[in-house]
Design a protein around this motif. Structure first.
Motif, PDB file in Angstrom:
ATOM      1  N   SER A 117       0.958  -1.195   0.052  1.00 46.63           N
ATOM      2  CA  SER A 117      -0.266   0.055   0.033  1.00 46.63           C
ATOM      3  C   SER A 117       0.999   1.276  -0.034  1.00 46.63           C
ATOM      4  N   LEU A 118       0.295   2.236  -0.776  1.00 47.28           N
ATOM      5  CA  LEU A 118       1.019   3.533  -0.893  1.00 47.28           C
ATOM      6  C   LEU A 118       0.145   4.661  -0.207  1.00 47.28           C
ATOM      7  N   LEU A 119       0.249   5.480   0.644  1.00 43.24           N
ATOM      8  CA  LEU A 119      -0.627   6.294   1.351  1.00 43.24           C
ATOM      9  C   LEU A 119       0.207   7.792   1.091  1.00 43.24           C
ATOM     10  N   LEU A 120      -0.685   8.651   0.295  1.00 39.49           N
ATOM     11  CA  LEU A 120      -0.160  10.150  -0.247  1.00 39.49           C
ATOM     12  C   LEU A 120      -0.915  10.989   0.778  1.00 39.49           C
ATOM     13  N   GLY A 121      -0.355  11.916   1.291  1.00 34.57           N
ATOM     14  CA  GLY A 121      -0.904  12.897   2.090  1.00 34.57           C
ATOM     15  C   GLY A 121      -1.613  14.125   1.288  1.00 34.57           C
ATOM     16  N   ASP A 122      -2.691  14.746   1.925  1.00 28.92           N
ATOM     17  CA  ASP A 122      -3.378  15.829   1.467  1.00 28.92           C
ATOM     18  C   ASP A 122      -2.372  16.826   0.931  1.00 28.92           C
ATOM     19  N   THR A 123      -1.592  17.434   1.602  1.00 24.60           N
ATOM     20  CA  THR A 123      -0.624  18.345   1.196  1.00 24.60           C
ATOM     21  C   THR A 123       0.276  18.014   0.119  1.00 24.60           C
ATOM     22  N   LEU A 124       0.672  16.923  -0.034  1.00 22.29           N
ATOM     23  CA  LEU A 124       1.401  16.307  -1.105  1.00 22.29           C
ATOM     24  C   LEU A 124       0.654  16.360  -2.404  1.00 22.29           C
ATOM     25  N   LEU A 125      -0.466  15.840  -2.410  1.00 20.63           N
ATOM     26  CA  LEU A 125      -1.243  15.523  -3.580  1.00 20.63           C
ATOM     27  C   LEU A 125      -1.692  17.045  -4.036  1.00 20.63           C
ATOM     28  N   ARG A 126      -1.701  18.114  -3.115  1.00 22.16           N
ATOM     29  CA  ARG A 126      -2.081  19.404  -3.750  1.00 22.16           C
ATOM     30  C   ARG A 126      -0.821  20.120  -4.166  1.00 22.16           C
ATOM     31  N   MET A 127       0.390  19.668  -4.133  1.00 19.92           N
ATOM     32  CA  MET A 127       1.509  20.129  -4.782  1.00 19.92           C
ATOM     33  C   MET A 127       1.642  20.313  -6.132  1.00 19.92           C
ATOM     34  N   THR A 128       2.074  21.172  -6.775  1.00 13.59           N
ATOM     35  CA  THR A 128       2.277  21.067  -8.157  1.00 13.59           C
ATOM     36  C   THR A 128       3.331  20.242  -8.584  1.00 13.59           C
ATOM     37  N   ASN A 129       4.341  19.889  -7.960  1.00 12.66           N
ATOM     38  CA  ASN A 129       5.414  18.832  -8.326  1.00 12.66           C
ATOM     39  C   ASN A 129       5.128  17.432  -7.771  1.00 12.66           C
ATOM     40  N   VAL A 130       3.982  17.231  -7.480  1.00 14.05           N
ATOM     41  CA  VAL A 130       3.622  15.951  -7.311  1.00 14.05           C
ATOM     42  C   VAL A 130       4.335  14.703  -8.214  1.00 14.05           C
ATOM     43  N   SER A 131       4.200  15.111  -9.060  1.00 11.80           N
ATOM     44  CA  SER A 131       4.698  14.022 -10.237  1.00 11.80           C
ATOM     45  C   SER A 131       6.019  13.575 -10.149  1.00 11.80           C
ATOM     46  N   ASP A 132       6.924  14.646  -9.703  1.00 14.12           N
ATOM     47  CA  ASP A 132       8.439  14.395  -9.530  1.00 14.12           C
ATOM     48  C   ASP A 132       8.663  13.390  -8.364  1.00 14.12           C
ATOM     49  N   VAL A 133       7.781  13.533  -7.340  1.00 12.28           N
ATOM     50  CA  VAL A 133       7.892  12.707  -6.135  1.00 12.28           C
ATOM     51  C   VAL A 133       7.426  11.336  -6.596  1.00 12.28           C
ATOM     52  N   LEU A 134       6.474  11.403  -7.360  1.00 17.06           N
ATOM     53  CA  LEU A 134       5.895   9.851  -7.739  1.00 17.06           C
ATOM     54  C   LEU A 134       7.012   9.229  -8.629  1.00 17.06           C
ATOM     55  N   GLU A 135       7.486   9.846  -9.480  1.00 13.70           N
ATOM     56  CA  GLU A 135       8.585   9.328 -10.435  1.00 13.70           C
ATOM     57  C   GLU A 135       9.571   8.852  -9.635  1.00 13.70           C
ATOM     58  N   SER A 136      10.129   9.263  -8.423  1.00 13.59           N
ATOM     59  CA  SER A 136      11.372   8.995  -7.833  1.00 13.59           C
ATOM     60  C   SER A 136      10.678   7.914  -7.124  1.00 13.59           C
ATOM     61  N   PHE A 137       9.528   7.373  -6.701  1.00 12.10           N
ATOM     62  CA  PHE A 137       8.984   6.383  -5.896  1.00 12.10           C
ATOM     63  C   PHE A 137       8.834   5.344  -6.972  1.00 12.10           C
ATOM     64  N   PHE A 138       8.505   5.515  -8.327  1.00 15.69           N
ATOM     65  CA  PHE A 138       8.283   4.285  -9.065  1.00 15.69           C
ATOM     66  C   PHE A 138       9.557   3.906  -9.539  1.00 15.69           C
ATOM     67  N   ARG A 139      10.798   4.573  -9.635  1.00 13.25           N
ATOM     68  CA  ARG A 139      11.987   4.293  -9.982  1.00 13.25           C
ATOM     69  C   ARG A 139      12.596   3.079  -9.278  1.00 13.25           C
ATOM     70  N   TYR A 140      12.350   2.774  -8.070  1.00 17.28           N
ATOM     71  CA  TYR A 140      13.047   1.946  -6.935  1.00 17.28           C
ATOM     72  C   TYR A 140      12.796   0.494  -7.678  1.00 17.28           C
TER      73      TYR A 140
END
Length: 401
Positions: A117-140
């Motif tokens: 399971s992956l849980l994303l916080g509300d503040t993170l989801l409303r950020m403009t650069n959330v895609s950068d965080v997700l790409e870093s997560f996907f890469r591992y």
């Protein structure tokens, strides 16, 4: 001379054959998996939570770890104590730095291949650069694309330490196994990481990310309220941006345009009083595209099966179906309007137009799909409910009471 050379060659071959067992003996003593780790030498991460702290300008990553050895020992034992959940927390200027702090301060090697399971916080989801965080997560490389994905406004650590009912394993809670809950009441369809990624980058696709929260309203242990996990709504993500969030009440119309709906309740009222309850399932729908005054319009044709769960006054099958059709249409339009306020296409109308325009040049196809939806864009909704069962009783038996 030839015979002499032959004798010397035979001697050399004989010596080589004698040396062969000596050389092979160390190989037999070697382990086949020399670089493998024992199970008890690894710490297994079961869930990951990511959020952003705007005041500190840092990312925070939470890792939930559960001892598999204690879970295994508890099987079949009725007097098992609750298995504690261990939570690791790391902070940094980036997601990678935050995860690195967790790994640097771990007693054992962390294994991420069991994350469910992956849980994303509300503040993170409303950020403009959330895609950068997700790409870093996907890469591992250890992360698997079969994990479930949720958003939340609640505290991520509080969701991670919430106790399951009857002291069961936490791996059976909604966070890790949402399918049972969806089968019992088909509200927001759970989404896996693979489907979330596909929708996140797909043009004109509105992804619904289930929102997970804690509630003390429904369960008690010895008359003491117990916080339990529940799906409270969904985040709307389109164009790699979070448009906002809607509550469960605002998303009632999604039941009827989701083919996996197994159980959706429909309360029929007259004069503010409940007269019937129907359990609906297996909806099927068709989007019909057209134009009106040069603007795209859409019609929906919906069919759904229903079972009578409660009937408080005599009604014919045709009367029940008519009332159900009107109520379903109202819910579809209400949910459509709620999505429009956030500029979200909940029913995939723009995506349908984008796909049906495949024969057009890419530029023209994008122009057609990018035309903004209006409330009048959803024109006609034709609903055909089929009352297939009266439960244990037939409708005649209900009406004869």
């Amino acid at each position: 001379m030839k015979s002499l050379w032959n004798v010397k060659g035979l001697r050399k071959r004989g010596l080589s054959l004698l040396r062969l067992p000596v050389l092979l003996l160390p190989v037999l003593l070697l382990s086949g998996c020399w670089n493998a780790n024992d199970v008890d030498e690894l710490d297994y991460v079961n869930a990951v939570g990511i959020d952003y702290l705007p005041e500190e300008k840092q990312f925070v990553v939470y890792a939930q770890l559960i001892s598999f050895s204690k879970v295994a020992k508890g099987e079949g034992n009725q007097d098992v104590k609750p298995v504690p959940a261990w939570i690791a927390e790391g902070r940094g200027k980036s997601y990678v730095e935050a995860v690195g702090r967790i790994m640097a301060n771990s007693e054992h090697k962390l294994y991420w291949g069991h994350v469910t399971s992956l849980l994303l916080g509300d503040t993170l989801l409303r950020m403009t650069n959330v895609s950068d965080v997700l790409e870093s997560f996907f890469r591992y490389y250890e992360m698997r694309y079969t994990m479930w994905v949720f958003g939340t406004r609640d505290s991520i650590p509080a969701l991670f330490i919430a106790s399951p009912n009857f002291e069961r394993t936490r791996l059976g809670m909604i966070l890790h196994s949402p399918e049972d809950n969806y089968f019992a009441s088909s509200s927001i369809r759970p989404i896996r990481l693979s489907r979330f990624m596909a929708g996140f980058y797909e043009p004109y696709r509105c992804v619904l990310l289930p929102s997970l929260s804690l509630s003390k309203e429904y369960w008690k242990k010895n008359l003491e309220p117990v916080p339990s996990q529940r799906i409270s709504g969904a985040y709307l993500i389109q164009g790699q941006k979070t448009l906002g969030a809607l509550s469960m009440e605002q998303l009632q119309g999604l039941h009827w345009l989701e083919r996996t709906t197994h159980r959706a309740w429909l309360d029929i009222e007259e004069g503010g009083e409940e007269t019937a309850i129907l359990r609906m399932r297996k909806p099927r729908y068709t989007i019909i595209e057209g134009e009106e005054n040069g603007a795209p319009v859409y019609d929906l044709e919906v069919s759904v099966q229903g079972t009578v769960s409660e009937l408080k006054r005599p009604m014919t099958e045709e009367e029940l179906a008519g009332k159900a059709a009107r109520l379903i249409e109202e819910e579809i339009r209400r949910t459509y309007a709620a999505g429009l306020k956030l500029k979200g296409d909940l029913y995939g109308l723009q995506q349908h137009r984008y796909r049906t325009a495949a024969v057009l040049p890419p530029r023209r196809k994008a122009e057609l799909a990018a035309e903004k939806l209006k409330e009048s864009s959803l024109r006609q909704i034709r609903v055909k409910p089929y009352i297939v069962s009266g439960g244990k009783y037939t409708l005649d038996r209900y009406n004869q009471r």
